[in-house]
Design a protein around this motif. Structure first.
Motif, PDB file in Angstrom:
ATOM      1  N   ARG A 207       0.828  -1.200   0.000  1.00  0.00           N
ATOM      2  CA  ARG A 207       0.000   0.000   0.000  1.00  0.00           C
ATOM      3  C   ARG A 207       0.867   1.256   0.000  1.00  0.00           C
ATOM      4  NH1 ARG A 207      -4.904   1.915   2.496  1.00  0.00           N
ATOM      5  NH2 ARG A 207      -5.084   3.941   1.511  1.00  0.00           N
TER       6      ARG A 207
ATOM      7  N   GLU B 112      -7.652  -9.523  -8.316  1.00  0.00           N
ATOM      8  CA  GLU B 112      -6.715  -9.189  -7.241  1.00  0.00           C
ATOM      9  C   GLU B 112      -5.542  -8.376  -7.778  1.00  0.00           C
ATOM     10  OE1 GLU B 112      -5.222 -12.580  -5.033  1.00  0.00           O
ATOM     11  OE2 GLU B 112      -7.297 -13.141  -4.583  1.00  0.00           O
ATOM     12  N   ALA B 115      -6.446  -4.900  -8.513  1.00  0.00           N
ATOM     13  CA  ALA B 115      -6.485  -4.109  -7.283  1.00  0.00           C
ATOM     14  C   ALA B 115      -5.094  -3.656  -6.867  1.00  0.00           C
ATOM     15  CB  ALA B 115      -7.123  -4.927  -6.158  1.00  0.00           C
ATOM     16  N   ILE B 155     -12.096   0.927  -8.837  1.00  0.00           N
ATOM     17  CA  ILE B 155     -12.941   0.517  -7.713  1.00  0.00           C
ATOM     18  C   ILE B 155     -13.638  -0.817  -7.966  1.00  0.00           C
ATOM     19  CG2 ILE B 155     -13.312   2.875  -6.922  1.00  0.00           C
ATOM     20  CD1 ILE B 155     -16.097   2.746  -8.144  1.00  0.00           C
ATOM     21  N   THR B 158     -12.693  -3.706  -5.519  1.00  0.00           N
ATOM     22  CA  THR B 158     -13.285  -3.585  -4.182  1.00  0.00           C
ATOM     23  C   THR B 158     -14.678  -4.184  -4.167  1.00  0.00           C
ATOM     24  OG1 THR B 158     -12.089  -1.497  -3.973  1.00  0.00           O
ATOM     25  CG2 THR B 158     -13.781  -1.945  -2.343  1.00  0.00           C
ATOM     26  N   ILE B 159     -15.506  -3.772  -5.153  1.00  0.00           N
ATOM     27  CA  ILE B 159     -16.880  -4.280  -5.217  1.00  0.00           C
ATOM     28  C   ILE B 159     -16.882  -5.782  -5.453  1.00  0.00           C
ATOM     29  CG2 ILE B 159     -19.067  -4.122  -6.467  1.00  0.00           C
ATOM     30  CD1 ILE B 159     -18.302  -1.238  -7.174  1.00  0.00           C
ATOM     31  N   ILE B 162     -15.479  -7.919  -2.271  1.00  0.00           N
ATOM     32  CA  ILE B 162     -16.353  -7.948  -1.091  1.00  0.00           C
ATOM     33  C   ILE B 162     -17.648  -8.695  -1.412  1.00  0.00           C
ATOM     34  CG2 ILE B 162     -17.614  -6.548   0.583  1.00  0.00           C
ATOM     35  CD1 ILE B 162     -15.382  -4.507   0.418  1.00  0.00           C
ATOM     36  N   GLY B 204     -19.660  -3.319   0.021  1.00  0.00           N
ATOM     37  CA  GLY B 204     -18.656  -3.166  -1.026  1.00  0.00           C
ATOM     38  C   GLY B 204     -18.887  -1.906  -1.834  1.00  0.00           C
ATOM     39  N   LEU B 207     -17.943   1.221   0.300  1.00  0.00           N
ATOM     40  CA  LEU B 207     -16.490   1.362   0.431  1.00  0.00           C
ATOM     41  C   LEU B 207     -15.875   1.819  -0.885  1.00  0.00           C
ATOM     42  CD1 LEU B 207     -15.508  -1.686   2.668  1.00  0.00           C
ATOM     43  CD2 LEU B 207     -15.624   0.726   3.290  1.00  0.00           C
ATOM     44  N   ALA B 208     -16.385   1.292  -1.994  1.00  0.00           N
ATOM     45  CA  ALA B 208     -15.875   1.699  -3.307  1.00  0.00           C
ATOM     46  C   ALA B 208     -16.185   3.175  -3.566  1.00  0.00           C
ATOM     47  CB  ALA B 208     -16.486   0.829  -4.394  1.00  0.00           C
ATOM     48  N   ARG B 211     -13.671   5.167  -1.709  1.00  0.00           N
ATOM     49  CA  ARG B 211     -12.391   5.095  -2.405  1.00  0.00           C
ATOM     50  C   ARG B 211     -12.406   6.030  -3.611  1.00  0.00           C
ATOM     51  NH1 ARG B 211      -9.130   0.648  -5.006  1.00  0.00           N
ATOM     52  NH2 ARG B 211      -7.274   1.889  -5.459  1.00  0.00           N
ATOM     53  N   GLU B 215     -10.006   9.398  -4.336  1.00  0.00           N
ATOM     54  CA  GLU B 215      -8.917   9.146  -5.282  1.00  0.00           C
ATOM     55  C   GLU B 215      -8.429  10.454  -5.901  1.00  0.00           C
ATOM     56  OE1 GLU B 215      -6.938   6.696  -5.975  1.00  0.00           O
ATOM     57  OE2 GLU B 215      -5.993   7.990  -7.445  1.00  0.00           O
TER      58      GLU B 215
END
Lengths: 287, 289
Positions: A207, B112, B115, B155, B158-159, B162, B204, B207-208, B211, B215
């Motif tokens: 991160r 992943e 991300a 994003i 993230t969605i 989760i 999700g 949180l997205a 984010r 950003e």
């Protein structure tokens, strides 16, 4: 499990399947496209000189050696501050507070808030607190400590999870034997939680290495070799940003730097995943 | 037994917890302190009623309308969530109920990795690849559309992750019962699985959203950064985050303070979202990973 749901030839069902496959292929295509662009654009500028020479002409030519050194120093400062503080806090939260104790709840709640603060806001905070109030100016140490604040909630969350995964019998057995809490923590719980702690550390490292916004106004832009932690130095991310936005003709070296950064993060994130799975398996086998 | 050593250790750990928790307080304290001059000299209303955003060191000499940038942030975020939500939830449904095992595993790994790509690299790719394409279609290229597309890619993981995790937690009986009723696969997903996983999916999405609104770099590099309320998706915009990153370099006095006000606004929005997530988590704690 999946075979239990039969394929039935109803129009809505087939339509949904087609849409889902198309969406998955579209996302995969874009992902491959991004990776391909970075690799194709970056490979031509990667060489031994690129990694070992300092930047020339604002990064248009030369290499990224000084940038790599600054990045490494910033990351070491970040982890050096966040890891000890994080482990101690995680130990407190997992070993000394129940879920209901108000102080533990307060600390957890404020860490949740901290986890949500946008990275540019950390940059603002760092530029006031570390650079001005503590008098560090634009420096590697100010950047590293700003990043430490940013990764603290992530590290504590995964360290706490690692500590909680240590079987309860360790604690009860040790208590029954009359061993002091201190010995239990240092001899039993911490060693058993090492995989969890390391994967938290690597997660935080990834991160921090990917961050740009928090560093722009804390560690600054200087691309010379830093002589001490109180010198300004640009991270790899800031270097890419500067080359892409402010340096005409900087794209080829921006590609090269982006490739180096992505490979670095692949290694870091891959290690975190591997340790996470490896550590988990060991625990499962033991129990 | 060494109880004095234990007590000493407890105090060290407690002290660390105070420092770690105190960082949040410190961040908010310094944000507020640095914003105070702006509130004193400008008040709140001027941020919305001034003629334009032409800030100056002294409040009387400049104009300080943040509204177009707030709109910019909200438009970029809304657009990105609208695009990423179906793709992300779709990815989770695909991996859980449609894809063969190996395909699902590969796709999960790809998401992943997506991300893990840093925002500055997304921004760079957008600037080099996406913006020229949009420019050919409809100049100037650096636009609301470019920002929305890049942000939606960022994003999406993230969605997807989760939602995937919360669907994986659903009890197998749901599937068995749907099967016994003779529901098709899609009917099972739409009628049983998605509603049951809704709290997790919602978490999700929120949180997205947080984010996305926070950003900075990726958006800054592709959005064109012109302070205006866009009339089409092809026009440049500037977001609150980009404004901070662009102007902190030379801002002083009340201008600088108003950038901290911007930071404060962003923090409040994101913290509010975090609390909403916590509310959802508490109500549906059994259903969320």
């Amino acid at each position: 499990m999946k075979s239990l749901i039969h394929r039935q030839r109803k129009p809505a069902d087939a339509f949904a399947a087609v849409i889902l496959w198309v969406m998955a292929m579209a996302v995969s295509f874009v992902f491959v496209w991004i990776v391909f662009s970075i690799v194709a654009g970056g490979l031509s500028s990667i060489s031994r000189e690129f990694l070992t020479k300092p930047p020339e002409f604002s990064g248009r030519s030369g290499g990224i050696s000084t940038v790599l050194v600054s990045t490494a120093v910033i990351l070491m400062i970040c982890l050096g501050a966040a890891v000890p503080l994080g482990i101690a806090t995680a130990l407190f939260l997992s070993e000394f507070t129940g879920n209901d104790e108000w102080f533990g709840r307060l600390v957890r709640r404020s860490l949740d808030v901290l986890a949500g603060v946008p990275s540019i806001v950390f940059g603002l905070f760092g530029s006031v607190f570390f650079c001005r109030v503590l008098g560090m100016g634009y420096s590697l140490i100010a950047g590293g400590l700003t990043l430490a604040c940013m990764v603290l909630p992530i590290f504590i969350r995964s360290a706490e999870a690692g500590l909680r995964a240590v079987p309860e019998e360790y604690r009860s057995t040790a208590a029954a034997l009359g061993i002091s809490r201190r010995a239990v923590i240092f001899r039993l719980i911490l060693p058993a939680a090492v995989p969890g702690l390391i994967s938290g550390l690597i997660l935080s490292l990834g991160r921090a290495a990917a961050e740009t916004a928090a560093l722009l106004y804390t560690s600054g832009y200087v691309d010379r070799m830093p002589e001490s932690v109180f010198d300004s130095g640009r991270s790899l991310t800031v270097h890419i940003y500067d080359l892409a936005m402010n340096v005409p003709g900087g794209n080829s070296h921006a590609y090269g730097s982006a490739l180096v950064l992505v490979v670095l993060l692949l290694i870091i994130n891959g290690a975190a995943t591997w340790i996470g799975e490896h550590g988990l398996r060991r625990r499962l086998i033991r129990s | 037994m060494d109880s004095s050593g234990d007590r000493w250790l407890l105090w060290v750990l407690r002290g660390s917890a105070v420092i770690a928790g105190g960082v949040t307080l410190l961040v908010i304290l310094f944000l507020v302190a640095a914003s105070v001059p702006a509130f004193q000299h400008l008040g709140v209303v001027r941020f919305f009623t001034d003629a334009s955003w032409h800030p100056a060191e002294y409040a009387a000499e400049g104009t300080f309308n943040l509204w177009p940038m707030l709109v910019g942030s909200l438009l970029v975020t809304a657009g990105a969530v609208l695009i990423a939500a179906p793709l992300g939830v779709g990815a989770a449904v695909f991996c859980q109920y449609y894809a063969p095992g190996a395909v699902a595993a590969t796709y999960r790994r790809a998401i992943e990795l997506l991300a893990g790509i840093p925002s500055v690299v997304f921004g760079f790719w957008g600037l080099i690849v996406l913006v020229p394409m949009i420019n050919q279609w409809h100049p100037p290229g650096q636009s609301l559309l470019a920002a929305v597309l890049i942000l939606s890619l960022m994003i999406l993981p993230t969605i997807a992750m989760i939602s995937d995790a919360s669907m994986a937690q659903l009890p197998d009986e749901y599937r068995f019962s749907a099967e016994a009723l003779g529901l098709t696969r899609w009917a099972t997903v739409r009628g049983v699985m998605l509603p049951a996983a809704a709290p997790g999916v919602l978490t999700g999405l929120i949180l997205a959203t947080g984010r996305a609104i926070g950003e900075t770099l990726a958006v800054l590099m592709v959005c064109g950064n012109i302070v205006q309320i866009p009339t089409s998706a092809f026009e440049p915009v500037r977001t609150l985050t980009a404004n901070i990153a662009l102007e902190m370099a030379y801002a002083a006095g009340d201008h600088r303070a108003s950038l901290f006000v911007t930071g404060l606004i962003l923090t409040f929005i994101v913290v509010a979202l975090v609390f909403i997530v916590e509310k959802i988590n508490r109500r549906f704690s059994s259903l969320i990973p």
